[in-house]
Motif scaffolding. Structure first.
Motif, PDB file in Angstrom:
ATOM      1  N   LEU A  78       0.818  -1.220   0.000  1.00  0.00           N
ATOM      2  CA  LEU A  78       0.000   0.000   0.000  1.00  0.00           C
ATOM      3  C   LEU A  78       0.851   1.269   0.000  1.00  0.00           C
ATOM      4  O   LEU A  78       0.331   2.364  -0.185  1.00  0.00           O
ATOM      5  CB  LEU A  78      -0.922   0.008   1.232  1.00  0.00           C
ATOM      6  N   ALA A  79       2.141   1.144   0.231  1.00  0.00           N
ATOM      7  CA  ALA A  79       2.988   2.339   0.312  1.00  0.00           C
ATOM      8  C   ALA A  79       3.107   2.996  -1.057  1.00  0.00           C
ATOM      9  O   ALA A  79       3.216   2.313  -2.081  1.00  0.00           O
ATOM     10  CB  ALA A  79       4.378   1.970   0.826  1.00  0.00           C
ATOM     11  N   ALA A  80       3.082   4.322  -1.064  1.00  0.00           N
ATOM     12  CA  ALA A  80       3.260   5.083  -2.316  1.00  0.00           C
ATOM     13  C   ALA A  80       3.368   6.563  -1.981  1.00  0.00           C
ATOM     14  O   ALA A  80       2.931   6.997  -0.911  1.00  0.00           O
ATOM     15  CB  ALA A  80       2.059   4.875  -3.241  1.00  0.00           C
ATOM     16  N   GLN A  81       3.923   7.331  -2.921  1.00  0.00           N
ATOM     17  CA  GLN A  81       3.684   8.778  -2.928  1.00  0.00           C
ATOM     18  C   GLN A  81       2.320   8.859  -3.593  1.00  0.00           C
ATOM     19  O   GLN A  81       2.209   8.727  -4.809  1.00  0.00           O
ATOM     20  CB  GLN A  81       4.789   9.490  -3.720  1.00  0.00           C
ATOM     21  N   SER A  82       1.268   9.064  -2.810  1.00  0.00           N
ATOM     22  CA  SER A  82      -0.091   8.812  -3.300  1.00  0.00           C
ATOM     23  C   SER A  82      -0.850  10.079  -3.694  1.00  0.00           C
ATOM     24  O   SER A  82      -2.004   9.992  -4.103  1.00  0.00           O
ATOM     25  CB  SER A  82      -0.883   8.059  -2.228  1.00  0.00           C
ATOM     26  N   PHE A  83      -0.234  11.252  -3.534  1.00  0.00           N
ATOM     27  CA  PHE A  83      -0.948  12.497  -3.825  1.00  0.00           C
ATOM     28  C   PHE A  83      -0.667  12.936  -5.266  1.00  0.00           C
ATOM     29  O   PHE A  83       0.466  13.298  -5.603  1.00  0.00           O
ATOM     30  CB  PHE A  83      -0.556  13.577  -2.812  1.00  0.00           C
ATOM     31  N   VAL A  84      -1.721  12.884  -6.079  1.00  0.00           N
ATOM     32  CA  VAL A  84      -1.602  13.182  -7.515  1.00  0.00           C
ATOM     33  C   VAL A  84      -1.029  14.592  -7.729  1.00  0.00           C
ATOM     34  O   VAL A  84      -0.130  14.798  -8.544  1.00  0.00           O
ATOM     35  CB  VAL A  84      -2.988  13.037  -8.194  1.00  0.00           C
ATOM     36  N   GLY A  85      -1.540  15.562  -6.994  1.00  0.00           N
ATOM     37  CA  GLY A  85      -1.097  16.952  -7.168  1.00  0.00           C
ATOM     38  C   GLY A  85       0.404  17.102  -7.020  1.00  0.00           C
ATOM     39  O   GLY A  85       1.068  17.781  -7.826  1.00  0.00           O
ATOM     40  N   PRO A 180     -12.612   9.274   7.569  1.00  0.00           N
ATOM     41  CA  PRO A 180     -12.097  10.305   8.478  1.00  0.00           C
ATOM     42  C   PRO A 180     -10.566  10.249   8.610  1.00  0.00           C
ATOM     43  O   PRO A 180      -9.966  11.202   9.101  1.00  0.00           O
ATOM     44  CB  PRO A 180     -12.779   9.962   9.805  1.00  0.00           C
ATOM     45  N   ARG A 181      -9.932   9.160   8.171  1.00  0.00           N
ATOM     46  CA  ARG A 181      -8.465   9.058   8.261  1.00  0.00           C
ATOM     47  C   ARG A 181      -7.773   9.481   6.965  1.00  0.00           C
ATOM     48  O   ARG A 181      -6.561   9.293   6.819  1.00  0.00           O
ATOM     49  CB  ARG A 181      -8.058   7.626   8.588  1.00  0.00           C
ATOM     50  N   ARG A 182      -8.501  10.013   6.030  1.00  0.00           N
ATOM     51  CA  ARG A 182      -7.936  10.450   4.753  1.00  0.00           C
ATOM     52  C   ARG A 182      -6.943  11.598   5.005  1.00  0.00           C
ATOM     53  O   ARG A 182      -7.195  12.479   5.852  1.00  0.00           O
ATOM     54  CB  ARG A 182      -9.089  10.942   3.889  1.00  0.00           C
ATOM     55  N   GLY A 183      -5.845  11.614   4.257  1.00  0.00           N
ATOM     56  CA  GLY A 183      -4.870  12.699   4.374  1.00  0.00           C
ATOM     57  C   GLY A 183      -5.519  14.039   4.039  1.00  0.00           C
ATOM     58  O   GLY A 183      -6.414  14.116   3.200  1.00  0.00           O
ATOM     59  N   ILE A 184      -5.045  15.082   4.682  1.00  0.00           N
ATOM     60  CA  ILE A 184      -5.668  16.409   4.595  1.00  0.00           C
ATOM     61  C   ILE A 184      -5.498  17.073   3.219  1.00  0.00           C
ATOM     62  O   ILE A 184      -6.225  18.003   2.878  1.00  0.00           O
ATOM     63  CB  ILE A 184      -5.128  17.296   5.742  1.00  0.00           C
ATOM     64  N   PHE A 186      -6.067  15.651   0.296  1.00  0.00           N
ATOM     65  CA  PHE A 186      -7.045  15.153  -0.671  1.00  0.00           C
ATOM     66  C   PHE A 186      -8.342  15.960  -0.527  1.00  0.00           C
ATOM     67  O   PHE A 186      -8.697  16.386   0.571  1.00  0.00           O
ATOM     68  CB  PHE A 186      -7.295  13.653  -0.449  1.00  0.00           C
ATOM     69  N   VAL A 187      -9.063  16.114  -1.657  1.00  0.00           N
ATOM     70  CA  VAL A 187     -10.121  17.118  -1.659  1.00  0.00           C
ATOM     71  C   VAL A 187     -11.223  16.832  -0.636  1.00  0.00           C
ATOM     72  O   VAL A 187     -11.729  17.751  -0.002  1.00  0.00           O
ATOM     73  CB  VAL A 187     -10.699  17.318  -3.091  1.00  0.00           C
ATOM     74  N   THR A 188     -11.575  15.554  -0.455  1.00  0.00           N
ATOM     75  CA  THR A 188     -12.694  15.248   0.456  1.00  0.00           C
ATOM     76  C   THR A 188     -12.383  15.695   1.882  1.00  0.00           C
ATOM     77  O   THR A 188     -13.156  16.402   2.516  1.00  0.00           O
ATOM     78  CB  THR A 188     -12.977  13.734   0.459  1.00  0.00           C
ATOM     79  N   ARG A 189     -11.225  15.301   2.350  1.00  0.00           N
ATOM     80  CA  ARG A 189     -10.873  15.617   3.744  1.00  0.00           C
ATOM     81  C   ARG A 189     -10.576  17.113   3.896  1.00  0.00           C
ATOM     82  O   ARG A 189     -10.868  17.710   4.944  1.00  0.00           O
ATOM     83  CB  ARG A 189      -9.671  14.773   4.157  1.00  0.00           C
ATOM     84  N   LYS A 190     -10.001  17.714   2.826  1.00  0.00           N
ATOM     85  CA  LYS A 190      -9.757  19.159   2.871  1.00  0.00           C
ATOM     86  C   LYS A 190     -11.095  19.881   3.077  1.00  0.00           C
ATOM     87  O   LYS A 190     -11.213  20.812   3.873  1.00  0.00           O
ATOM     88  CB  LYS A 190      -9.083  19.593   1.557  1.00  0.00           C
ATOM     89  N   VAL A 191     -12.133  19.387   2.379  1.00  0.00           N
ATOM     90  CA  VAL A 191     -13.457  20.007   2.480  1.00  0.00           C
ATOM     91  C   VAL A 191     -14.062  19.763   3.868  1.00  0.00           C
ATOM     92  O   VAL A 191     -14.520  20.703   4.531  1.00  0.00           O
ATOM     93  CB  VAL A 191     -14.404  19.455   1.375  1.00  0.00           C
ATOM     94  N   THR A 192     -14.046  18.513   4.338  1.00  0.00           N
ATOM     95  CA  THR A 192     -14.743  18.233   5.610  1.00  0.00           C
ATOM     96  C   THR A 192     -14.027  18.891   6.793  1.00  0.00           C
ATOM     97  O   THR A 192     -14.670  19.364   7.722  1.00  0.00           O
ATOM     98  CB  THR A 192     -14.931  16.714   5.855  1.00  0.00           C
TER      99      THR A 192
END
Ligand code: NAP
Ligand code: G4F
Length: 318
Positions: A78-85, A180-184, A186-192
């Motif tokens: 599961l490890a990765a640099q996972s942020f597309v931006g 709720p554990r999504r990195g900050i 990513f758009v969903t967690r940034k929004v919530t």
């Protein structure tokens, strides 16, 4: 008792998967990078139940040692640099970790425990500028970011090791999944997170990029079950994991603000700094194969997911 090794144990999916495997009686090893300050928030309740091994996907020595030490029946990469931006800002690093890192892991397994079952975290980002809708296992790839390109490499090297060395290796093509554990970032967690802060008067504006793009969003807790199911079959195979529904970022924003009685239009600002050099306009998965062969079904729908994330972020600031 089965043994599993999870790379990316500190991330969103690593934490849900570790919970699932521990519940099922697995001994769980987690590969973790050394950091100056520990980043264990997602797995804080599991720290005493996981055996941590220090390692990095770019360092095959550490991976081989991890496999030799854990002797796992199952390995979840599961490890990765996972942020597309960030993959445009760090394209080479992203290629090394998210792409070549998969070969490092497969080589470590081939040398140290070739009968271990392997799961590769592939991504719907590989479909990118989609050539077919909905996207299924046979849809050709057209990645639109350095991250997507690296994931295509990781996908094909997994298929190649399966075919070359007869390894039990599966690629899960997972569509966006959140919690709720999504990195900050990513758009969903940034929004919530912002909705909670705006509701509590800590923040006023939320700066976003393209709110017209569409994603097939599911709940991470449901998706890790599909990873596990892929490694319990008679034969290794690749599967699309998705809900079969797509929504705009704007819809996510509307539901999140409405849930706390706010009007999103008074707070959201379109900001060019969050636009991408090349966008993935729409993702919509067809999970029929997983439903039929794995008997997998998502349990949490889009609206429940948005509300769950807003509620947890409100709780975090209380
Ligand atoms: P995440 O929260 O960003 O977690 C990534 C994990 O990888 C973290 O534990 C991170 O450790 C670790 N990591 C990063 N670079 C590493 C390196 N060089 N060596 C060892 N570990 C490293 O990601 P996620 O959302 O859980 O996603 C899990 C996997 O599924 C990723 O491969 C992602 O690309 C893929 N995926 C995710 C989605 C999704 O919607 N969530 C969809 C499709 C595919 P630190 O804590 O040290 O940073
Ligand atoms: O939340 P995102 O950053 O996720 P993205 O790019 O879809 O990638 C995620 O899902 C992939 C699966 O398809 C994973 F493989 C990958 O690891 C990751 O988990 O962006 C979603 C959408 C994009 O269209 C983006 O342009 O939201 C748009 N967006 C609009 N404003 C924004 C923002 N994205 C972010 N991160 N931040 C914004 O301010």
């Amino acid at each position: 008792m089965k043994t599993a090794l999870i790379t990316g144990i500190t991330g969103q999916d690593g934490s849900y998967l570790a919970e699932l495997l521990l519940e099922q009686g697995y001994k769980v090893y987690g590969l973790k990078r050394r950091t100056a300050t520990p980043n264990l928030e997602n797995i804080k309740s599991l720290i005493n139940e996981i055996d941590f091994i220090s390692g990095d996907l770019r360092d095959i020595t550490s991976l081989t040692e991890a496999v030799q030490l854990a002797k796992p029946d199952e390995i979840y990469n599961l490890a990765a640099q996972s942020f597309v931006g960030d993959s445009w800002r760090q394209p080479i690093y992203t290629g090394e970790v998210t792409g070549l890192g998969v070969t490092n892991m497969l080589e470590a397994i081939r040398q140290a425990k070739p009968d271990a079952r392997f799961y590769q975290a592939s991504s719907s980002e590989m479909f990118g500028k989609v050539l077919e809708t909905p996207q299924k296992e046979t849809t050709p790839f057209y990645p639109r970011s350095p991250y997507g390109v690296a994931k295509v490499y990781g996908h094909w090297i997994t298929v190649n090791y399966r075919e070359s060395y007869d390894m039990y290796a599966c690629s899960g093509i997972l569509f966006n999944h959140e919690s709720p554990r999504r990195g900050i970032d990513f758009v969903t967690r940034k929004v919530t997170d912002a909705v909670a802060k705006i509701k509590l008067g800590i923040q006023d504006k939320l700066h976003l990029g393209n709110i017209d793009s569409k994603r097939d969003w599911g709940f991470a807790g449901d998706y890790v079950k599909a990873m596990w199911l892929m490694l319990q079959q008679d034969e290794p195979d690749d599967y699309v994991i998705a809900t079969g529904e797509t929504h705009t970022v704007k819809e996510f924003v509307e539901i999140a603000f409405e849930h706390v009685g706010l009007n999103w239009q008074e707070h959201v600002v379109q900001d060019p700094q969050f636009m991408r050099p090349a966008e993935v306009d729409i993702l919509l998965g067809d999970p029929s194969k997983a439903k039929q062969k794995l008997k997998w079904e998502p349990q949490i729908n889009f609206e429940q997911l948005v509300k769950m994330m807003v509620d947890q972020d409100l709780e975090n600031y209380h």
